[in-house]
Enzyme design. Structure first.
Site, PDB file in Angstrom:
ATOM      1  N   SER A 250      -5.587   9.003   3.756  1.00 45.25           N
ATOM      2  CA  SER A 250      -6.317  10.175   3.283  1.00 45.25           C
ATOM      3  C   SER A 250      -7.461  10.632   4.197  1.00 45.25           C
ATOM      4  O   SER A 250      -7.602  11.839   4.409  1.00 45.25           O
ATOM      5  CB  SER A 250      -6.863   9.942   1.877  1.00 45.25           C
ATOM      6  OG  SER A 250      -5.851   9.529   1.039  1.00 45.25           O
ATOM      7  N   LYS A 297      -7.358   2.959 -10.529  1.00 42.42           N
ATOM      8  CA  LYS A 297      -6.780   4.144 -11.180  1.00 42.42           C
ATOM      9  C   LYS A 297      -6.926   4.120 -12.695  1.00 42.42           C
ATOM     10  O   LYS A 297      -6.921   5.158 -13.338  1.00 42.42           O
ATOM     11  CB  LYS A 297      -5.301   4.268 -10.808  1.00 42.42           C
ATOM     12  CG  LYS A 297      -5.124   4.653  -9.360  1.00 42.42           C
ATOM     13  CD  LYS A 297      -3.688   4.833  -8.988  1.00 42.42           C
ATOM     14  CE  LYS A 297      -3.588   5.091  -7.497  1.00 42.42           C
ATOM     15  NZ  LYS A 297      -2.232   5.320  -7.039  1.00 42.42           N
ATOM     16  N   ASN A 382       8.843  -6.687 -13.340  1.00 40.14           N
ATOM     17  CA  ASN A 382       7.507  -7.033 -12.838  1.00 40.14           C
ATOM     18  C   ASN A 382       7.292  -8.531 -12.915  1.00 40.14           C
ATOM     19  O   ASN A 382       7.885  -9.215 -13.750  1.00 40.14           O
ATOM     20  CB  ASN A 382       6.428  -6.321 -13.675  1.00 40.14           C
ATOM     21  CG  ASN A 382       5.068  -6.382 -13.011  1.00 40.14           C
ATOM     22  OD1 ASN A 382       4.970  -6.191 -11.796  1.00 40.14           O
ATOM     23  ND2 ASN A 382       4.028  -6.651 -13.777  1.00 40.14           N
ATOM     24  N   ARG A 383       6.424  -9.016 -12.001  1.00 41.12           N
ATOM     25  CA  ARG A 383       6.079 -10.445 -12.009  1.00 41.12           C
ATOM     26  C   ARG A 383       5.532 -10.833 -13.396  1.00 41.12           C
ATOM     27  O   ARG A 383       5.962 -11.796 -13.986  1.00 41.12           O
ATOM     28  CB  ARG A 383       5.032 -10.699 -10.921  1.00 41.12           C
ATOM     29  CG  ARG A 383       4.525 -12.090 -10.855  1.00 41.12           C
ATOM     30  CD  ARG A 383       3.544 -12.242  -9.724  1.00 41.12           C
ATOM     31  NE  ARG A 383       2.360 -11.395  -9.881  1.00 41.12           N
ATOM     32  CZ  ARG A 383       1.347 -11.392  -9.050  1.00 41.12           C
ATOM     33  NH1 ARG A 383       1.364 -12.166  -7.979  1.00 41.12           N
ATOM     34  NH2 ARG A 383       0.303 -10.603  -9.255  1.00 41.12           N
ATOM     35  N   THR A 384       4.617 -10.014 -13.910  1.00 44.67           N
ATOM     36  CA  THR A 384       4.062 -10.269 -15.241  1.00 44.67           C
ATOM     37  C   THR A 384       4.874  -9.426 -16.233  1.00 44.67           C
ATOM     38  O   THR A 384       4.710  -8.201 -16.300  1.00 44.67           O
ATOM     39  CB  THR A 384       2.571  -9.863 -15.278  1.00 44.67           C
ATOM     40  OG1 THR A 384       1.944 -10.408 -14.130  1.00 44.67           O
ATOM     41  CG2 THR A 384       1.884 -10.338 -16.532  1.00 44.67           C
TER      42      THR A 384
HETATM   43  P1  ATR Z   1      -1.075   0.132  -8.373  1.00 45.50           P
HETATM   44  O1  ATR Z   1      -2.100   0.987  -9.037  1.00 45.50           O
HETATM   45  O2  ATR Z   1      -0.868   0.469  -6.935  1.00 45.50           O
HETATM   46  O3  ATR Z   1       0.209   0.071  -9.108  1.00 45.50           O
HETATM   47  P2  ATR Z   1      -1.915  -2.389  -9.451  1.00 45.50           P
HETATM   48  O4  ATR Z   1      -2.194  -1.728 -10.751  1.00 45.50           O
HETATM   49  O5  ATR Z   1      -2.924  -3.368  -8.928  1.00 45.50           O
HETATM   50  O6  ATR Z   1      -1.709  -1.335  -8.299  1.00 45.50           O
HETATM   51  O7  ATR Z   1      -0.476  -3.088  -9.511  1.00 45.50           O
HETATM   52  C1  ATR Z   1       0.017  -3.889  -8.509  1.00 45.50           C
HETATM   53  C2  ATR Z   1       1.447  -4.262  -8.816  1.00 45.50           C
HETATM   54  O8  ATR Z   1       1.901  -5.128  -7.769  1.00 45.50           O
HETATM   55  C3  ATR Z   1       1.613  -5.024 -10.121  1.00 45.50           C
HETATM   56  O9  ATR Z   1       2.864  -4.719 -10.645  1.00 45.50           O
HETATM   57  C4  ATR Z   1       1.584  -6.476  -9.644  1.00 45.50           C
HETATM   58  O10 ATR Z   1       2.246  -7.399 -10.473  1.00 45.50           O
HETATM   59  P3  ATR Z   1       1.447  -8.096 -11.694  1.00 45.50           P
HETATM   60  O11 ATR Z   1       1.408  -7.084 -12.783  1.00 45.50           O
HETATM   61  O12 ATR Z   1       2.285  -9.282 -12.016  1.00 45.50           O
HETATM   62  O13 ATR Z   1       0.086  -8.456 -11.171  1.00 45.50           O
HETATM   63  C5  ATR Z   1       2.371  -6.337  -8.354  1.00 45.50           C
HETATM   64  N1  ATR Z   1       2.132  -7.490  -7.487  1.00 45.50           N
HETATM   65  C6  ATR Z   1       1.036  -7.754  -6.763  1.00 45.50           C
HETATM   66  N2  ATR Z   1       1.190  -8.898  -6.052  1.00 45.50           N
HETATM   67  C7  ATR Z   1       2.430  -9.379  -6.362  1.00 45.50           C
HETATM   68  C8  ATR Z   1       3.204 -10.509  -5.926  1.00 45.50           C
HETATM   69  N3  ATR Z   1       2.710 -11.387  -5.066  1.00 45.50           N
HETATM   70  N4  ATR Z   1       4.441 -10.648  -6.412  1.00 45.50           N
HETATM   71  C9  ATR Z   1       4.950  -9.763  -7.286  1.00 45.50           C
HETATM   72  N5  ATR Z   1       4.285  -8.660  -7.726  1.00 45.50           N
HETATM   73  C10 ATR Z   1       3.042  -8.464  -7.265  1.00 45.50           C
END
Ligand code: ATR
Length: 513
Positions: A250, A297, A382-384
Site C-alpha cells: 500500500s 481488522k 482451518n487449523r482451529t
Molecule cells: P487475516 O485477517 O489475514 O485473516 P488472521 O485473522 O490473523 O488474519 O487469521 C490468520 C489465519 O491464518 C487464521 O485462519 C489462522 O489459523 P488459526 O485460526 O488456527 O489461528 C491461520 N494460520 C496462521 N498460522 C497458521 C499455521 N501455522 N498453520 C495453519 N494456519 C495458520
C-alpha cells in the site's frame, strides 16, 4: 520544515564522501559519525565540512548511547576539540552542529562551539526503560536558549511512541529533535514534521556501511517515495495500520498515485501493537484515512462510529476514514476479492461451483461472504476448527480442520481453492497449509498472499498443472476502492493504467533493493 539528515557511518572519510555524493540530491545535511571511522581516519575530520559542502553534524557516539566509541572521555573530548578547532570565519567550513550528550561537562568546548557558530545539539538517548516524565527531562536538559534538544528513544511499543509524541507536543518554543528508534517508531521518522522534529535521520540502506540506529529509513525512499520535503502542516496524512507490515504494497501504491496526481498527501506505514494507543496518536497527527490490515481488522471495530453494511455482515473492516461524527469503516477486501476471482475464472458468478476456503481469520470472513453472495457452495478448513465452524454456519457451508478428515471432505469442493491464511507469507512460516492434499491439476487455485509472489502452496499447485493466481491483483483492486473511500472519487484512469504498467515487477524490485 523538517530536514533530511544522512548519517554517514563509513570507516573512512573517502567512503563517506562517496556516499554523500551519491545521495546528495536527497539530503539537506549530514551527520559524520566519527565513532564509526577507523581510528587513524578520526584525525582528519576537521576538513570534512568543507569537503561535504553541506551543513554537517559532528557526532562521536559512545557505546553506552548505542554508538561505537569505546575509548575514554578524555580521548573523545580531544577528538571533539579537534573537529571544532581552527574555526574559520567562513562558517560553511566549520561543523554546523555538534551533538553532545546531556551529561557532557566541558564548558570550554561548548563555549568554543558557540563562539564559532557551531550549534549544539544536546542529546539524550534512552535505550532501555522509558523514563516517566519525558517533558521534565527535556526541560532539565536545556542549557542555553539556542541549543537543539534531542530525545532519541528506543520504543518497544505504540504506547512508548504515544508518550514521545505527547512529550514533543508539550515541549514548545525551542528547536528539538525527536527520534523513536525501532520498528514501532518508523512513522515518527517519515512524519518528523508532525512530531515537531527539526530533522529526521536517514541512512543509505543499500550501501553496506549503513549501521545507523534501528528503524532508520533509506534516504532515497524517504525523499522519493514519501516525498518528505513536500510534507508540511497542510499535507493530508493517510496510512496502513498492522503488524508486522513489512510486506505491505500500500505505501508504494498510494504514494505513487499521490505523486502522479500532485496530491498534497502522504501514505505512511503504521506498525502498531495497540490499536487504542495508536488512535490517540492518529488524532494528534490528524490522520484522515487508514487501511487496516492483519491483525487489526476486527480489533478496529469498537473504534468506529459508523460502518458500511458489508462491515456489519462480514464483521471485519479494512478501510476507515475520518468524518465529522468519527471514523467510518468499510471493507474493500470483499469487492476487491470477487472482482479479481471472477476475472481469473472468466465467470460472472459462482453458481454450481464448489469452493474450498483455507483459513478462518478476517480475510476468510470476507471471502466466505463473497462466495456465498456469488452463489458458490463452500467448505471452510482451518487449523482451529471452531473458527471455521463459526464462519461456515453463517452461510450454510461445511467446515473442517487442516487434517485428514478435512482433506477428505474438501475433495468434493475442489473446483476452486482459496488460501486466506498467513501460512507462507513473508515473515511467517514458509509452510504449505494444505500439505496433506494432492492437487489433481484441475483446480483453480488462488492464494491471497503476494509476498512472496509464489508461496510453497501456490508453487505446488502450479507444478501439478493447476491455474493459479496470487493476491497482487486483488490487493490493487481493493486499494483502488480504498482510494475512493478516502477521496470520494475514483483514481483517474490514466494514473491507474500507469500504476498497472509499473505493476508487480516494480513493486517486487523495490522490495528487494
Ligand atoms: P487475516 O485477517 O489475514 O485473516 P488472521 O485473522 O490473523 O488474519 O487469521 C490468520 C489465519 O491464518 C487464521 O485462519 C489462522 O489459523 P488459526 O485460526 O488456527 O489461528 C491461520 N494460520 C496462521 N498460522 C497458521 C499455521 N501455522 N498453520 C495453519 N494456519 C495458520
Amino acid at each position: 520544515m523538517a530536514k533530511i539528515c544522512l548519517c554517514l557511518t563509513g570507516k573512512t572519510i573517502k567512503r563517506n564522501l562517496e556516499i554523500l555524493n551519491k545521495y546528495r540530491k536527497f539530503t539537506d545535511m549530514a551527520e559524520l559519525r566519527v565513532d564509526c571511522l577507523d581510528p587513524d581516519e578520526r584525525l582528519h575530520i576537521r576538513r570534512f565540512p568543507e569537503l561535504a559542502g553541506i551543513p554537517v553534524i559532528l557526532t562521536i557516539r559512545r557505546d553506552i548511547d548505542g554508538g561505537y566509541f569505546t575509548g575514554g572521555e578524555g580521548a573523545r573530548v580531544k577528538l571533539l576539540a579537534n573537529g571544532l578547532a581552527y574555526a574559520n570565519a567562513d562558517s560553511r567550513l566549520n561543523f554546523a552542529y555538534v551533538d553532545i550528550e546531556e551529561d557532557f561537562q566541558v564548558p570550554s568546548l561548548e563555549e568554543a562551539a558557540r563562539t564559532f557558530g557551531t550549534r549544539i545539539i544536546r542529546s539524550c538517548h534512552i535505550l532501555n526503560d522509558l523514563i516517566e516524565d519525558i517533558p521534565a527531562k527535556m526541560k532539565s536538559m536545556r542549557h542555553a536558549g539556542d541549543e537543539i534538544v534531542k530525545m532519541a528513544v528506543s520504543v518497544k511499543s505504540t504506547r512508548d511512541v504515544k508518550r514521545v509524541f505527547q512529550a514533543s507536543k508539550s515541549f514548545t518554543g525551542q528547536d528539538k529533535i525527536m527520534v523513536c528508534m525501532g520498528h514501532y517508531g518508523i512513522y515518527s521518522r517519515i512524519l518528523a514534521e508532525r512530531f515537531g522534529s527539526f530533522l529526521t535521520y536517514t541512512s543509505a540502506l543499500s550501501e553496506n556501511t549503513a549501521i545507523g540506529a534501528p528503524g532508520q529509513m533509506d534516504v532515497r525512499e524517504l525523499a522519493e517515495l514519501y516525498r518528505f520535503r513536500k510534507i508540511t502542516k497542510k499535507t493530508k496524512v493517510y496510512g496502513v495500520v498492522g503488524n508486522p507490515l513489512k510486506a505491505s504494497v500500500s505505501p508504494w501504491f498510494f504514494n505513487t498515485v499521490f505523486a502522479l496526481e500532485n496530491n498534497d498527501a502522504v501514505y505512511v506505514p503504521f506498525p502498531v501493537n495497540s490499536i487504542r494507543d495508536f488512535f490517540v496518536i492518529a488524532k494528534g497527527l490528524d490522520v484522515q484515512g487508514l487501511s487496516i490490515t492483519v491483525p487489526f481488522k476486527e480489533a478496529v471495530l469498537p473504534e468506529l462510529s459508523r460502518n458500511s453494511e458489508v462491515v456489519g455482515s462480514v464483521g471485519a473492516c479494512n478501510t476507515i476514514h475520518r468524518t465529522n461524527e468519527g471514523w467510518y469503516g468499510d471493507n474493500t477486501d470483499c469487492a476487491g476479492f470477487s472482482a479479481s476471482l471472477l476475472e481469473f475464472l472468466g465467470r460472472k458468478n459462482l453458481k454450481f461451483k464448489k469452493v474450498t476456503i483455507i483459513g478462518a481469520g478476517g480475510v476468510s470472513r470476507a471471502v466466505a461472504s463473497e462466495i456465498f453472495r456469488m452463489g458458490g457452495k463452500a467448505i471452510v478448513l482451518n487449523r482451529t476448527v471452531h473458527k471455521a465452524r463459526n464462519i461456515a454456519l453463517k452461510y450454510n457451508f461445511r467446515w473442517g480442520g487442516l487434517d485428514e478428515n478435512g482433506i477428505e471432505m474438501m475433495s468434493k469442493y475442489s473446483d476452486v481453492i482459496i488460501q486466506t491464511s498467513s501460512v507462507g507469507m513473508e515473515g511467517y512460516e514458509a509452510d504449505d497449509p494444505l500439505e496433506l492434499y494432492s492437487f489433481t491439476g484441475k483446480e483453480a487455485v488462488m492464494d491471497l498472499i503476494y509476498t512472496p509472489a509464489e508461496t510453497p502452496f501456490l508453487k505446488r499447485a502450479a507444478a501439478a498443472g493447476c491455474r493459479t493466481i496470487n493476491g497482487f491483483d486483488m490487493v490493487i483492486r481493493q486499494a483502488c476502492m480504498q482510494y475512493s473511500n478516502f477521496f470520494g472519487k475514483d483514481i483517474p484512469q490514466k494514473n491507474l493504467l500507469q500504476i498497472n504498467s509499473l505493476g508487480a515487477n516494480t513493486w517486487n524490485k523495490i522490495r528487494s533493493t
